[in-house]
Design an enzyme around this catalytic site. Structure first.
Site, short mmCIF file in Angstrom:
data_model
loop_
_atom_site.label_atom_id
_atom_site.label_comp_id
_atom_site.label_asym_id
_atom_site.label_seq_id
_atom_site.Cartn_x
_atom_site.Cartn_y
_atom_site.Cartn_z
N GLY A 23 -9.15 21.83 18.55
CA GLY A 23 -10.46 20.85 18.59
C GLY A 23 -11.44 21.15 19.68
CE LYS A 37 -4.21 -1.89 1.76
NZ LYS A 37 -3.78 -3.46 2.10
CG ASN A 56 0.61 13.01 27.73
OD1 ASN A 56 1.44 13.86 27.89
ND2 ASN A 56 -0.80 13.22 27.84
NE ARG A 65 -7.76 20.95 15.13
CZ ARG A 65 -7.70 20.47 16.00
NH1 ARG A 65 -8.37 19.24 16.33
NH2 ARG A 65 -6.50 20.50 16.85
CG ASP A 124 -12.51 18.78 27.76
OD1 ASP A 124 -13.66 18.82 27.59
OD2 ASP A 124 -11.83 18.07 27.06
CB SER A 134 -4.29 21.61 20.28
OG SER A 134 -5.61 22.01 20.74
CE1 TYR A 135 -4.55 29.94 22.68
CE2 TYR A 135 -3.93 29.55 24.90
CZ TYR A 135 -4.30 30.49 23.73
OH TYR A 135 -3.99 31.72 23.92
NE ARG A 136 1.81 25.43 29.21
CZ ARG A 136 2.50 24.51 29.69
NH1 ARG A 136 2.32 23.27 29.59
NH2 ARG A 136 3.45 24.85 30.31
NE ARG A 137 0.28 19.11 21.11
CZ ARG A 137 -0.86 18.83 21.33
NH1 ARG A 137 -1.29 18.60 22.58
NH2 ARG A 137 -1.79 18.46 20.32
N1 DCP Z 1 -4.84 13.06 26.69
C1 DCP Z 1 -4.09 11.93 26.81
N2 DCP Z 1 -4.62 10.76 26.07
C2 DCP Z 1 -6.00 10.84 25.77
C3 DCP Z 1 -6.79 12.06 25.65
C4 DCP Z 1 -6.10 12.99 26.19
O1 DCP Z 1 -2.76 11.96 27.31
N3 DCP Z 1 -6.44 9.54 25.07
C5 DCP Z 1 -4.28 14.28 26.94
C6 DCP Z 1 -3.17 14.88 25.94
C7 DCP Z 1 -4.14 15.92 25.35
C8 DCP Z 1 -4.77 16.45 26.35
O2 DCP Z 1 -5.27 15.35 27.44
O3 DCP Z 1 -3.13 16.70 24.79
C9 DCP Z 1 -6.23 17.13 26.00
O4 DCP Z 1 -6.90 16.23 25.11
P1 DCP Z 1 -7.76 16.76 23.79
O5 DCP Z 1 -8.45 15.63 23.35
O6 DCP Z 1 -8.42 18.01 24.15
O7 DCP Z 1 -6.20 16.74 22.68
P2 DCP Z 1 -5.67 17.96 22.18
O8 DCP Z 1 -5.99 19.30 23.07
O9 DCP Z 1 -4.31 17.76 22.21
O10 DCP Z 1 -6.13 18.33 20.49
P3 DCP Z 1 -7.38 18.95 20.15
O11 DCP Z 1 -7.26 20.25 19.63
O12 DCP Z 1 -7.99 17.91 19.11
O13 DCP Z 1 -8.34 19.12 21.59
MG MG Z 2 -7.85 19.93 23.30
MN MN Z 3 -10.13 18.27 25.66
#
Ligand code: DCP
Ligand code: MG
Ligand code: MN
Length: 336
Positions: free
Chosen positions: A188, A72, A275, A148, A252, A179-182
């Site tokens: 999302g 693939k 993580n 988003r 959240d 994702s904001y802090r990153r």
């Molecule tokens: N988290 C984790 N494992 C998961 C879900 C979440 O370790 N299964 C942790 C890491 C994520 C944070 O919680 O960065 C926030 O979860 P989000 O689902 O809100 O993910 P993000 O903020 O990173 O991305 P998005 O922009 O889609 O919200």
């Molecule tokens: Mg998030």
């Molecule tokens: Mn979240």
């Protein structure tokens, strides 16, 4: 991996990883967990590969890539297309399952049950399906919740929550993580972490904060009113900023004791992938890490913990990295 502190590596095979992502998503929506997992593993290996893939053998040599997956990958590399993905795109059931698993609060099993009941569209769900209260919100706000938001809007949402928190309790810390802090351009949802440096004032804040944000009309729908794990409380819901042309957004709110703030900050900043790398690293060093604490001297037998270990005090994010014996990585560099 968790140990490198360099800028995120470039991906030389984005066309391939994009299509394999779509494949993985499809398999997730059809509850084909092992296939989805296999694709995710291959995607990770391809992302880390330092150059464009130019032969079948090269693809096959990657960890987690067998003969069929190599076929693939090579098909995409050569033609820019993947017939299997095209097939999925023209398969009604696959498309409907994808549509349905994108409803907040619905997994692959629910999606399949709805399909088997003859339901095909979001309107069908509205009219004919038995929905949980979460799914009702998910269906009513289907498009908005999938969209988003620009990071500027996430910043505005953080500000509303912070100001409400500060008006309840002086000195409170309320910070958007995820994702904001990153530093992502779009988010999302907004993940606001709340704590208080005095170590005790966080206790009364959860109910007061949610109540206040509801009374002002900012919070419009609850998904999970309260989820308690240990000393942490989490709210999952939907909010909407004031003014014209505003969309409903996922929010959240997580309230944690100050003693757990360092680990909570690392966890909720993520990414989920990062993580996982940290936890993997912990296993090799007899440590364990979650959103509550970092422990050392953990004794494992296979997948089981025979001894839980002892907590290391990690008041700051930096101290978490230090205890893990890896260089500090700023949030912008924690996508993988
Ligand atoms: N988290 C984790 N494992 C998961 C879900 C979440 O370790 N299964 C942790 C890491 C994520 C944070 O919680 O960065 C926030 O979860 P989000 O689902 O809100 O993910 P993000 O903020 O990173 O991305 P998005 O922009 O889609 O919200
Ligand atoms: Mg998030
Ligand atoms: Mn979240």
């Amino acid at each position: 991996c968790a140990q490198s502190s360099k800028n995120p590596k470039p991906n030389f095979n984005t066309n391939i990883t994009d299509m394999l992502e779509e494949m993985a998503k499809t398999y997730e929506s059809t509850n084909d967990k092992w296939r989805a997992f296999g694709y995710q593993k291959a995607i990770k290996a391809i992302r880390n590969y330092p150059k464009p893939i130019t032969s079948w053998e090269e693809a096959k040599s990657l960890p987690g890539v067998g003969g069929r997956l190599a076929d693939k990958i090579w098909e995409i590399a050569q033609s820019g297309e993947l017939r299997k993905l095209k097939e999925f795109e023209s398969c009604e059931m696959t498309q409907v399952l994808k549509l349905f698993t994108n409803v907040w609060g619905a997994g692959p099993q629910t999606a399949l049950a709805w399909y088997q009941q003859g339901l095909r569209t979001i309107d069908d769900l509205k009219q004919k399906a038995h929905l949980t209260s979460q799914q009702k919100v998910g269906v009513r706000l289907y498009d908005e919740l999938l969209d988003r938001m620009p990071r500027e809007e996430a910043g505005e949402i953080e500000k509303v929550v912070r100001e409400a928190a500060e008006s309840i309790q002086e000195g409170i810390i309320a910070q958007a993580c995820g994702s904001y802090r990153r530093g992502k351009a779009t988010c999302g949802d907004v993940d606001v972490l709340v704590t208080h440096p005095d170590g005790k004032s966080h206790k009364g804040i959860f109910v007061k904060l949610i109540t206040k944000l509801k009374e002002s009309g900012f919070l419009t729908d609850d998904l999970v009113s309260v989820e308690q794990t240990g000393n942490q409380k989490k709210y999952l819901g939907v909010c909407k900023l004031e003014g014209p042309n505003r969309k409903h957004r996922r929010l959240d709110i997580i309230v944690v004791p100050y003693s757990e703030y360092g680990c909570a900050l690392v966890y909720f900043t993520g990414s989920a992938h990062f993580n996982r790398s940290l936890r993997h690293l912990c296993k090799t060093q007899n440590m364990s890490l979650n959103e509550h604490a970092l422990k050392i001297g953990v004794v494992r037998k296979g997948a089981d913990k025979i001894y839980e270990g002892t907590i290391v005090q990690t008041p700051t994010e930096e101290s978490v990295f230090e205890a893990l014996k890896i260089p500090y990585r700023p949030p912008e560099e924690r996508d993988h």
